[in-house]
Scaffold this motif. Structure first.
Motif, PDB file in Angstrom:
ATOM      1  N   ILE A 101      67.259 -22.523  86.404  1.00  0.00           N
ATOM      2  CA  ILE A 101      66.800 -20.657  85.710  1.00  0.00           C
ATOM      3  C   ILE A 101      65.710 -21.018  85.992  1.00  0.00           C
ATOM      4  CG2 ILE A 101      66.445 -20.425  83.553  1.00  0.00           C
ATOM      5  CD1 ILE A 101      69.114 -22.400  82.479  1.00  0.00           C
ATOM      6  N   LEU A 102      65.361 -19.508  85.969  1.00  0.00           N
ATOM      7  CA  LEU A 102      64.199 -19.191  86.217  1.00  0.00           C
ATOM      8  C   LEU A 102      63.648 -18.322  85.311  1.00  0.00           C
ATOM      9  CD1 LEU A 102      64.845 -18.953  89.472  1.00  0.00           C
ATOM     10  CD2 LEU A 102      63.624 -16.853  89.954  1.00  0.00           C
ATOM     11  N   ILE A 103      62.870 -18.781  84.430  1.00  0.00           N
ATOM     12  CA  ILE A 103      61.496 -18.083  83.280  1.00  0.00           C
ATOM     13  C   ILE A 103      60.438 -16.560  83.724  1.00  0.00           C
ATOM     14  CG2 ILE A 103      60.921 -18.611  80.928  1.00  0.00           C
ATOM     15  CD1 ILE A 103      62.381 -21.116  81.203  1.00  0.00           C
ATOM     16  N   ASP A 104      60.478 -15.682  83.369  1.00  0.00           N
ATOM     17  CA  ASP A 104      59.993 -15.191  83.186  1.00  0.00           C
ATOM     18  C   ASP A 104      57.832 -16.032  82.949  1.00  0.00           C
ATOM     19  OD1 ASP A 104      57.353 -13.163  84.623  1.00  0.00           O
ATOM     20  OD2 ASP A 104      58.785 -11.065  83.825  1.00  0.00           O
ATOM     21  N   SER A 105      57.200 -15.686  83.390  1.00  0.00           N
ATOM     22  CA  SER A 105      55.620 -16.216  82.286  1.00  0.00           C
ATOM     23  C   SER A 105      55.745 -15.521  82.251  1.00  0.00           C
ATOM     24  CB  SER A 105      55.207 -16.584  83.845  1.00  0.00           C
ATOM     25  OG  SER A 105      54.567 -15.851  85.169  1.00  0.00           O
ATOM     26  N   TYR A 106      55.332 -13.787  81.770  1.00  0.00           N
ATOM     27  CA  TYR A 106      54.827 -12.771  81.488  1.00  0.00           C
ATOM     28  C   TYR A 106      55.780 -12.988  80.357  1.00  0.00           C
ATOM     29  CZ  TYR A 106      52.824  -8.138  80.213  1.00  0.00           C
ATOM     30  OH  TYR A 106      52.330  -6.256  80.395  1.00  0.00           O
ATOM     31  N   ASN A 108      61.474 -31.385  86.587  1.00  0.00           N
ATOM     32  CA  ASN A 108      62.330 -30.798  86.246  1.00  0.00           C
ATOM     33  C   ASN A 108      62.077 -29.555  86.126  1.00  0.00           C
ATOM     34  OD1 ASN A 108      61.131 -32.015  83.315  1.00  0.00           O
ATOM     35  ND2 ASN A 108      62.993 -32.449  83.211  1.00  0.00           N
ATOM     36  N   VAL A 109      60.230 -29.071  86.338  1.00  0.00           N
ATOM     37  CA  VAL A 109      59.596 -28.066  86.106  1.00  0.00           C
ATOM     38  C   VAL A 109      59.354 -27.898  86.918  1.00  0.00           C
ATOM     39  CG1 VAL A 109      58.435 -26.309  84.784  1.00  0.00           C
ATOM     40  CG2 VAL A 109      60.022 -28.486  83.830  1.00  0.00           C
ATOM     41  N   GLY A 110      59.198 -26.732  87.774  1.00  0.00           N
ATOM     42  CA  GLY A 110      58.548 -26.175  88.957  1.00  0.00           C
ATOM     43  C   GLY A 110      57.638 -25.067  88.942  1.00  0.00           C
ATOM     44  N   PHE A 111      56.630 -24.178  89.252  1.00  0.00           N
ATOM     45  CA  PHE A 111      56.046 -23.036  89.547  1.00  0.00           C
ATOM     46  C   PHE A 111      56.058 -22.218  90.359  1.00  0.00           C
ATOM     47  CE2 PHE A 111      53.655 -26.717  86.678  1.00  0.00           C
ATOM     48  CZ  PHE A 111      54.194 -25.849  85.355  1.00  0.00           C
ATOM     49  N   GLU A 146      54.543 -15.886  97.843  1.00  0.00           N
ATOM     50  CA  GLU A 146      55.348 -17.066  99.000  1.00  0.00           C
ATOM     51  C   GLU A 146      54.788 -18.341  98.780  1.00  0.00           C
ATOM     52  OE1 GLU A 146      55.905 -16.490 103.247  1.00  0.00           O
ATOM     53  OE2 GLU A 146      57.355 -14.499 102.934  1.00  0.00           O
ATOM     54  N   CYS A 147      54.688 -19.344  97.596  1.00  0.00           N
ATOM     55  CA  CYS A 147      54.101 -20.358  97.080  1.00  0.00           C
ATOM     56  C   CYS A 147      55.151 -20.833  96.116  1.00  0.00           C
ATOM     57  CB  CYS A 147      52.739 -20.096  96.623  1.00  0.00           C
ATOM     58  SG  CYS A 147      52.475 -21.565  95.256  1.00  0.00           S
ATOM     59  N   PHE A 148      55.032 -21.953  96.570  1.00  0.00           N
ATOM     60  CA  PHE A 148      56.593 -23.347  94.978  1.00  0.00           C
ATOM     61  C   PHE A 148      55.777 -24.158  95.035  1.00  0.00           C
ATOM     62  CE2 PHE A 148      59.423 -26.232  93.807  1.00  0.00           C
ATOM     63  CZ  PHE A 148      59.632 -25.616  93.134  1.00  0.00           C
ATOM     64  N   PHE A 149      55.021 -24.713  93.463  1.00  0.00           N
ATOM     65  CA  PHE A 149      54.438 -25.870  93.521  1.00  0.00           C
ATOM     66  C   PHE A 149      54.844 -26.882  92.398  1.00  0.00           C
ATOM     67  CE2 PHE A 149      51.571 -23.358  91.615  1.00  0.00           C
ATOM     68  CZ  PHE A 149      50.803 -23.888  90.667  1.00  0.00           C
ATOM     69  N   THR A 150      55.044 -27.911  92.200  1.00  0.00           N
ATOM     70  CA  THR A 150      54.845 -28.938  91.410  1.00  0.00           C
ATOM     71  C   THR A 150      53.781 -29.445  90.955  1.00  0.00           C
ATOM     72  OG1 THR A 150      56.252 -30.167  92.589  1.00  0.00           O
ATOM     73  CG2 THR A 150      57.238 -28.922  91.638  1.00  0.00           C
ATOM     74  N   ILE A 151      53.643 -30.459  89.878  1.00  0.00           N
ATOM     75  CA  ILE A 151      52.838 -31.648  90.465  1.00  0.00           C
ATOM     76  C   ILE A 151      53.032 -32.529  90.736  1.00  0.00           C
ATOM     77  CG2 ILE A 151      51.528 -32.784  87.918  1.00  0.00           C
ATOM     78  CD1 ILE A 151      50.934 -30.376  87.078  1.00  0.00           C
ATOM     79  N   ILE A 197      59.695 -21.854  86.697  1.00  0.00           N
ATOM     80  CA  ILE A 197      59.147 -20.761  85.585  1.00  0.00           C
ATOM     81  C   ILE A 197      57.301 -19.502  86.458  1.00  0.00           C
ATOM     82  CG2 ILE A 197      56.395 -20.350  84.273  1.00  0.00           C
ATOM     83  CD1 ILE A 197      56.544 -22.779  83.338  1.00  0.00           C
ATOM     84  N   SER A 198      58.394 -18.315  87.062  1.00  0.00           N
ATOM     85  CA  SER A 198      58.414 -17.100  88.054  1.00  0.00           C
ATOM     86  C   SER A 198      56.893 -16.287  87.551  1.00  0.00           C
ATOM     87  CB  SER A 198      59.688 -17.410  88.176  1.00  0.00           C
ATOM     88  OG  SER A 198      59.959 -16.168  87.401  1.00  0.00           O
ATOM     89  N   LYS A 199      56.725 -15.872  88.372  1.00  0.00           N
ATOM     90  CA  LYS A 199      55.893 -14.920  88.863  1.00  0.00           C
ATOM     91  C   LYS A 199      54.682 -15.184  88.214  1.00  0.00           C
ATOM     92  CE  LYS A 199      58.891 -10.879  88.461  1.00  0.00           C
ATOM     93  NZ  LYS A 199      59.522 -10.123  87.262  1.00  0.00           N
ATOM     94  N   LEU A 200      54.247 -16.246  88.381  1.00  0.00           N
ATOM     95  CA  LEU A 200      52.260 -16.796  88.248  1.00  0.00           C
ATOM     96  C   LEU A 200      51.557 -15.466  88.647  1.00  0.00           C
ATOM     97  CD1 LEU A 200      52.358 -20.971  88.066  1.00  0.00           C
ATOM     98  CD2 LEU A 200      53.038 -18.911  86.219  1.00  0.00           C
ATOM     99  N   ASP A 201      51.777 -15.256  89.450  1.00  0.00           N
ATOM    100  CA  ASP A 201      50.626 -14.091  90.509  1.00  0.00           C
ATOM    101  C   ASP A 201      50.551 -12.828  88.849  1.00  0.00           C
ATOM    102  OD1 ASP A 201      53.234 -13.583  90.785  1.00  0.00           O
ATOM    103  OD2 ASP A 201      52.991 -12.886  93.012  1.00  0.00           O
ATOM    104  N   ASN A 202      51.700 -12.596  88.565  1.00  0.00           N
ATOM    105  CA  ASN A 202      51.137 -11.370  87.279  1.00  0.00           C
ATOM    106  C   ASN A 202      49.805 -12.021  86.265  1.00  0.00           C
ATOM    107  OD1 ASN A 202      53.275 -10.463  88.939  1.00  0.00           O
ATOM    108  ND2 ASN A 202      54.684 -10.408  87.440  1.00  0.00           N
ATOM    109  N   LEU A 203      50.638 -14.142  85.742  1.00  0.00           N
ATOM    110  CA  LEU A 203      49.155 -13.383  84.507  1.00  0.00           C
ATOM    111  C   LEU A 203      47.683 -13.640  85.618  1.00  0.00           C
ATOM    112  CD1 LEU A 203      51.402 -16.594  83.118  1.00  0.00           C
ATOM    113  CD2 LEU A 203      51.360 -14.117  83.008  1.00  0.00           C
ATOM    114  N   ILE A 204      47.574 -13.559  87.053  1.00  0.00           N
ATOM    115  CA  ILE A 204      46.196 -13.579  87.480  1.00  0.00           C
ATOM    116  C   ILE A 204      45.993 -12.551  88.059  1.00  0.00           C
ATOM    117  CG2 ILE A 204      44.928 -15.115  89.246  1.00  0.00           C
ATOM    118  CD1 ILE A 204      47.286 -17.153  89.555  1.00  0.00           C
TER     119      ILE A 204
END
Length: 890
Positions: A158-163, A237-240, A246-251, A188-195
């Protein structure tokens, strides 16, 4: 000239070439009609040309390395962009950026309309693993497609828009996934929009993401029937995600990076990366409590600050410093210069650090089911568990034969036949193979399948052999005729076939339209076209009337328009007459019958007394009845004698009432209870007249006395049931009509009311459009619940309830007046009574039609059905009972 001859030269030199203009118009019309007929793209066989067939067969042989994932989320949360990026960057394949459009209209609508199946091969740890991906639509009207994908896939992402945060669609998707007991993973998608857009500082970004994860956990805790693991980046169980970069990272990916450069041994740095630990600025001291004001969370320092610095270095005008670092670590060639595209350079750097998309596949492949313990079967998932139990038995090789499970159907580009999409649940397919299956009307048919094909959007690869666990598509029409999943069995003995009834869609369809052809002889073609449409849209409901009018039910205005577009452009060429959109209505009561409603046959052989009262739908009680429905073979779950005498109503004042019959439809219930003081149960069970009373109960529940609409939430209490010793055939036939009138009379005397469906809507809008949104909702009888500002954004969330009939056109008006800045999600919430009395006659000159909306609905519905505008009491209620009711009121 004057002799009537035509001068061709003057005609050719004339400015008004009428003949030529008409010819061009005809050509354009013919080209336009041909384009309309091509709704789905033609399938090509260019898939896997760069992959050797033998290598592909070895990869698909072992079902241990197969995993199917459904990518879900609300609209515009980045699902298609995410899948497109991982497909493009995998195995150095030259794939177009937009490969996910299975339909031609998805290209210009810029949204996904149907499930798009894809296949991807990933190599890690020395083995090649196969991933089947499903791109799902995010529009609220197409939620049935998304729910269907949950049944197909092994796990759900499930993708969740961070915005925008958690929307109403996200809550529905979580509910679907948990009810099907699917493994869950959140991104949690679209982290680059927050930046880049919001320009949030790293510390505020951490608090926003942390609050978003807390909101997810609060939603999961609302499901009390499940033991659910806590959502946290530390639990894997959570990724960013930043799909455009083209970036996906986890803890875990940050932890592995720090382990490579850390000089401290035997210390796990992962718990510090997302916790309540703090770091003092300018020092390397980490504490569990914030003791001073200059201390910031450790996540900001160790995770978010490096991401911000990467963006600032790569997207700045002089990234020399980062290039020097990459040169020192031999991560970039010496030929690299400063004349590079900064966005491409950012993608290159992020891919080196986080190994995109391999990190995503590794995380998904290792993640286990989030639901560790399941307590009980509910109404939504009991059919799903039938298939899960079947698949587990087949994996243990208790059945040694080939079984194919057909899940879904796709039309060809010209719509001539339906292609079947499914999964091999047991055995190994070898061409050719003969299968038996159960089609519509329980007919047993057989077919020979020469080849199965792998599908990647609109690209196919035919396979002569295929092992268990793989998904496939059959490029021939099986003539199944039913939109429900079907099992193809290779056994020759029909009596030993495996056959399970399976209904996968639980979405309610409150909107409907009436359709009829312009010419009567085109009705058969139109019915055939709707039969095809039903195969591709299982949630739709089609009712054909004796007059030739077709009632078509759909989920939402957008879904109805989409289906009508396909009917007119793809399946039929006839001209249609389409009514305006109207809604489904329900009938109920608000009180208790003031008197006993009685009736008897002509010679007094049988006498019955019934009263009605309202009941509140109890989900636990409904689930208890549906869990024991093995003996109930009717679609509407009709009565069962064994159930009737084992269960009692869960009402305090009816502890001694026994259940005779019940009817459940969409979590709404009607019951017939036996409240007689003196009765002999064994004697009553053998009486055929009691069966007629039950049939009268079912008739009244499906066709109420006010508008001939279904009745919900009513308890019919049987107070008296007397019969003589001798019963003639005329008495039995007469008693059925008497019982129907008694049931309808008890509803009319119990303050009947009409119920209309309501949508729960959620609107995301900027502050400048709030006044406009409130004005639109005020004109549509909406009840606004609250207005909440979204943390870290300029958006506001408005939650409200609006009648379904008034929600027509709301989405278009909202997007038009807000210039596309406001978005809306709406789903069916409840049935609520229409203001006014439905039994009062509407007078256009004297009566206010707004205050008595129920009377207006009654007259219109009855007129549309060919009934009188008002209810005629003398045909239903006896005169003696009318006088008794009037005296009771005085």
């Amino acid at each position: 000239d004057k002799y009537g001859r035509v001068n061709n030269e003057k005609m050719l030199n004339s400015k008004h070439l009428n003949i030529t203009y008409v010819e061009e118009d005809n050509e354009s019309n013919s080209n336009y009609s041909q384009k309309k007929k091509i709704l789905y793209k033609k399938h090509t066989y260019s898939l896997f040309n760069e992959i050797d067939t033998l290598f592909l067969l070895k990869v698909l042989e072992n079902d241990v390395y197969l995993k199917s994932i459904s990518i879900m989320g609300s609209i515009n949360c980045g699902k298609s962009t995410f899948i497109s990026s991982i497909m493009q960057s995998n195995l150095n394949q030259n794939i177009e950026k937009k490969i996910l459009s299975l339909r031609c209209d998805e290209d210009y609508m810029k949204t996904t309309l149907k499930i798009t199946p894809l296949i991807n091969l990933i190599s890690f740890h020395g083995t090649v693993k196969t991933f089947y991906l499903f791109d799902t639509p995010g529009h609220c009207s197409l939620i049935d497609e998304t729910e269907f994908s949950v049944n197909i896939a092994d796990g759900v992402v499930i993708l969740i828009d961070s915005y925008e945060g958690i929307t109403l669609t996200t809550e529905k998707l979580i509910e679907f996934a948990i009810s099907k007991n699917s493994s869950l993973y959140f991104i949690i998608s679209k982290l680059d929009n927050l930046i880049l857009d919001l320009k949030l500082p790293p510390e505020e970004m951490f608090y926003k993401l942390n609050n978003l994860i807390l909101d997810i956990n609060s939603i999961l805790n609302s499901f009390s029937d499940y033991v659910i693991e806590k959502i946290s980046p530390l639990n894997n169980n959570v990724g960013f995600l930043m799909a455009s970069s083209e970036c996906f990272f986890t803890i875990g990916s940050f932890s592995s990076l720090y382990d490579k450069i850390s000089s401290i041994d035997n210390i796990d740095i992962k718990p510090w990366l997302w916790s309540n630990h703090y770091i003092k600025i300018g020092t390397n001291i980490i504490t569990s409590n914030k003791r001073e004001n200059d201390m910031i969370p450790a996540t900001v320092t160790l995770v978010l600050n490096p991401v911000y610095k990467l963006f600032s270095f790569c997207l700045s005008e002089e990234p020399q410093q980062l290039i020097k670092i990459l040169h020192n670590y031999n991560l970039i060639g010496k030929a690299a210069n400063l004349l590079i595209n900064f966005e491409s350079f950012l993608k290159y750097v992020l891919k080196i650090l986080f190994n995109y998309p391999l990190t995503f596949y590794k995380t998904i492949y290792r993640s286990n089911s989030m639901i560790s313990n399941f307590k009980g079967i509910t109404t939504q998932n009991q059919n799903y568990f039938k298939f899960k139990i079947l698949e587990r038995c087949l994996k243990r090789k208790s059945i040694n034969r080939l079984l194919l499970l057909i899940y879904k159907y796709f039309p060809t580009y010209d719509g001539k036949y339906a292609m079947s999409y499914g999964k091999i649940i047991n055995g190994r397919f070898k061409s050719p193979q003969v299968f038996c299956y159960r089609a519509r009307n329980n007919k047993i048919l057989s077919t020979s399948i020469s080849a199965l094909a792998l599908i990647n959007c609109n690209k196919l690869k035919e396979m002569k052999t295929l092992n268990c666990g793989n998904y496939f598509i059959i490029q021939q029409d099986l003539h199944i005729g039913s939109p429900n999943p079907t099992i193809l069995d290779s056994i020759s003995d029909v009596t030993k076939m495996i056959d399970i009834e399976f209904h996968v869609i639980s979405v309610k369809t409150p909107l409907r339209i009436a359709i009829e052809p312009s010419m009567s002889y085109e009705l058969s073609d139109l019915i055939e076209a709707f039969g095809k449409l039903k195969m591709y849209y299982p949630s739709t409901k089609i009712e054909i009337q004796e007059s030739g009018v077709i009632f078509f039910n759909g989920n939402g205005e957008f879904a109805l328009n989409l289906c009508l577009k396909e009917i007119c452009d793809f399946f039929t060429v006839s001209t249609l007459k389409i009514s305006e959109i109207f809604i489904a209505i329900r009938e109920s009561i608000t009180g208790i019958s003031p008197i006993k409603c009685y009736g008897q046959t002509k010679f007094g052989d049988v006498k019955v007394e019934i009263i009605t009262e309202i009941i509140k739908p109890n989900k636990k009680y409904i689930n208890m009845l549906l869990a024991q429905q093995k003996s109930l073979r009717s679609k509407e779950f009709k009565h069962s004698r064994s159930l009737g005498y084992n269960y009692k109503l869960d009402l305090e004042h009816q502890k001694n009432s026994q259940l005779l019959a019940f009817k459940i439809s969409n979590e709404e219930i009607n019951v017939l209870t036996d409240a007689r003081l003196f009765k002999n149960i064994n004697q009553q069970k053998s009486e055929p007249l009691l069966n007629l009373l039950v049939n009268a109960f079912f008739y009244t529940c499906s066709c109420g006395p006010i508008c001939a609409e279904p009745v919900i939430n009513v308890n019919f209490k049987l107070l008296l049931f007397k019969t003589s010793g001798t019963k003639s055939n005329e008495c039995i036939k007469e008693f059925l009509d008497v019982a129907k009138k008694v049931c309808m009379t008890s509803i009319i005397l119990s303050k009947p009311r009409l119920l209309e469906p309501y949508y729960k809507i959620e609107i995301l809008t900027p502050f400048t459009c709030i006044k406009l949104v409130f004005q639109l909702l005020k004109n549509r009888r909406a009840a606004v619940a609250d207005t909440i500002p979204l943390q870290g954004t300029h958006l506001y969330k408005i939650n409200a309830l609006v009648p379904v009939i008034d929600s027509i056109g709301l989405e278009c008006d909202l997007r038009y007046h807000s210039q596309g800045m406001a978005t809306i999600n709406m789903y069916f919430a409840l049935w609520y009574k229409v203001p006014g009395n439905p039994l009062e006659k509407i007078d256009a000159l004297t009566t206010d039609q707004i205050s008595n909306l129920a009377g207006k609905y009654t007259s219109k519905i009855r007129k549309r059905k060919g009934l009188t505008e008002t209810v005629i009491f003398n045909k239903i209620i006896p005169r003696t009972m009318i006088m008794e009711a009037l005296l009771k009121e005085q």
